[in-house]
Design a protein around this motif. Structure first.
Motif, short mmCIF file in Angstrom:
data_model
loop_
_atom_site.label_atom_id
_atom_site.label_comp_id
_atom_site.label_asym_id
_atom_site.label_seq_id
_atom_site.Cartn_x
_atom_site.Cartn_y
_atom_site.Cartn_z
N PRO A 250 16.20 51.65 50.23
CA PRO A 250 17.39 52.49 50.15
C PRO A 250 18.64 51.93 50.81
CG PRO A 250 15.48 53.85 50.55
CD PRO A 250 15.00 52.43 50.64
N ASN A 251 18.50 51.24 51.94
CA ASN A 251 19.69 50.74 52.63
C ASN A 251 20.43 49.67 51.84
OD1 ASN A 251 17.36 49.04 53.23
ND2 ASN A 251 18.68 47.93 54.65
N LEU A 252 19.80 49.12 50.79
CA LEU A 252 20.43 48.07 49.98
C LEU A 252 21.04 48.61 48.69
CD1 LEU A 252 17.66 45.31 50.34
CD2 LEU A 252 19.73 45.64 51.73
N LYS B 25 16.49 56.55 43.95
CA LYS B 25 16.94 57.47 44.99
C LYS B 25 16.50 56.97 46.37
CE LYS B 25 12.56 58.56 45.12
NZ LYS B 25 11.71 58.02 46.21
N PRO B 26 17.19 57.41 47.43
CA PRO B 26 18.48 58.07 47.40
C PRO B 26 19.53 57.10 46.86
CG PRO B 26 17.99 57.36 49.62
CD PRO B 26 16.77 57.09 48.81
N GLN C 239 2.58 50.42 55.82
CA GLN C 239 2.40 48.98 55.97
C GLN C 239 3.50 48.21 55.26
OE1 GLN C 239 0.04 47.66 58.11
NE2 GLN C 239 -0.05 49.87 58.53
N VAL C 240 4.14 48.83 54.27
CA VAL C 240 5.32 48.22 53.65
C VAL C 240 6.42 48.20 54.71
CG1 VAL C 240 7.04 48.46 51.81
CG2 VAL C 240 4.64 49.07 51.39
N PRO C 241 6.97 47.03 55.04
CA PRO C 241 7.80 46.90 56.25
C PRO C 241 9.01 47.82 56.32
CG PRO C 241 7.16 44.74 55.45
CD PRO C 241 6.71 45.72 54.41
N TRP C 242 9.65 48.16 55.21
CA TRP C 242 10.88 48.96 55.29
C TRP C 242 10.61 50.46 55.39
CZ3 TRP C 242 11.49 52.45 51.35
CH2 TRP C 242 10.86 52.18 50.13
N SER D 4 16.20 51.32 57.30
CA SER D 4 15.93 50.82 55.95
C SER D 4 15.56 51.93 54.98
CB SER D 4 14.82 49.76 55.98
OG SER D 4 13.72 50.20 56.74
N GLU D 5 14.72 52.89 55.39
CA GLU D 5 14.35 53.97 54.49
C GLU D 5 15.37 55.11 54.53
OE1 GLU D 5 10.36 56.37 52.99
OE2 GLU D 5 10.42 55.63 55.06
#
Length: 360
Positions: A77-79, A98-99, A165-168, A174-175
């Protein structure tokens, strides 16, 4: 309009779902021509799995391809904001998960970028497309349901340590949020899709299920613009995944419950119709029978996207829809963290117009 060439930006789970449940169902309208990911091995595996002829290691590389018509942003999301605005500036149409962006200020910047570029951007809210919900919306829009009273939306899903476990995931940077941003955002969009915008928002949020930075339990109370009331409940700690909705009107109540794999398919399920009288039931049944069956989920949203580009019609999900969603998130975060009630709309003078994540 000719067949559109699409580039997938980010090759994770949601990109695969877009291809399998959307673009691949519409071969006459779309060709997925490029798979792009910062991890070349992931792009290669994604391209092989979906029969995509080209790969790229960056968004910039995709934007330099003159034959790409549409980019679909499936990144963290942050990207999103950077991807959407860069694609518009490069002369591409944009689909974005989304978002949609990280603030109401960013959404306004996207509106300006869209106007300057002559290209168009569509947010993703694929859960609103399905025959069950379409029939209910047809009744509501026709006026047959009468005055709205109360609505209840419950998103009781389950996510465990493996999910993070997914880093973001699970990180505010990030999320940008948790259950309100990634899961319940879809069900709250369905509320607005049926009932229109909210006027006032109160709520609470907390983290109780997993040791992460983002909320995984939340509740909200809304006064809608039409004067009706709505309650929202969301958790990622349900022993069984359940989505429940109930909409009470003057002449009818509509209910739906999706369990397990159906928790993410409320629009596609058959809704329970509880009329207030036999006469109302007959009128509503006739109205519901007027709608022919259609495609669901990504396939229907992308089908309508293609039609809109061909005709100049509005997209099936608009930037106004994204604004309602982002306003709700902003209001819920602000209400929960300040103990206040938030009036909508939220304008540039609000302390969280630049982002709902507290900078304190």
């Amino acid at each position: 309009m000719t067949r559109l060439k699409v580039a997938m930006i980010g090759c994770g789970w949601v990109a695969g779902s877009q291809v399998e449940r959307g673009f691949a169902v519409l071969p006459e309208q779309f060709e997925v021509a490029v798979a792009a990911d910062l991890d070349p091995s992931r792009a290669e595996a994604f391209a092989a799995r979906h029969g995509i002829p080209r790969m790229a290691a960056s968004l910039d590389a995709v934007l330099a391809m003159p034959d790409v018509d549409v980019v679909s942003i499936c990144t963290p999301p942050n990207l999103h904001f950077g991807g959407v605005t860069a694609a518009l500036a490069a002369g591409k149409h944009v689909i974005c998960e989304k978002p949609f962006v990280a603030s109401l200020a960013q959404l306004e910047a996207v509106r300006r970028a869209e106007a300057e570029s002559g290209r168009r951007a569509m947010p993703i809210f694929q859960y609103r497309f399905g025959d069950g919900l379409a029939r209910v919306k047809h009744v509501v829009d026709s006026g047959l349901a009468g005055k709205a009273y109360v609505s209840a939306v419950e998103t009781a899903w389950r996510r465990g340590p493996d999910y993070y476990q997914v880093p973001w995931r699970g990180k505010l940077a990030s999320e940008l949020g948790g259950v309100l941003l990634t899961q319940a955002i879809h069900m709250h969009d369905l509320l607005f899709f049926l009932m229109g915008p909210a006027a006032t928002v109160a709520g609470f949020k907390t983290t109780r299920v997993n040791p992460v930075e983002v909320e995984d339990c939340a509740v909200g109370s809304l006064r809608m613009a039409d004067g009706s009331l709505a309650s929202l409940t969301a958790t990622l700690g349900s022993a069984k995944q359940i989505t429940r909705m109930r909409f009470c009107f003057e002449h009818v109540a509509f209910e739906v419950q999706g369990d397990g794999n159906d928790a993410g398919r409320p629009a596609e399920l058959e809704w329970t119709v509880i009329p207030a009288s036999p006469e109302a039931g007959e009128r509503i049944a006739r109205a519901m029978a007027e709608l022919p069956p259609g495609k669901a989920n990504f396939a229907r949203q992308f089908e309508l996207f293609h039609d809109a580009l061909a005709t100049g019609a509005p997209f099936p999900v608009t930037l106004d829809d994204a604004q309602r969603s982002l306003e709700l998130i902003t209001a819920l975060f602000h209400a929960a963290e300040t103990g206040t009630v938030v009036d909508l709309p939220i304008g540039p003078g609000h302390s969280r117009y630049e982002g709902w994540v507290s900078r304190a």
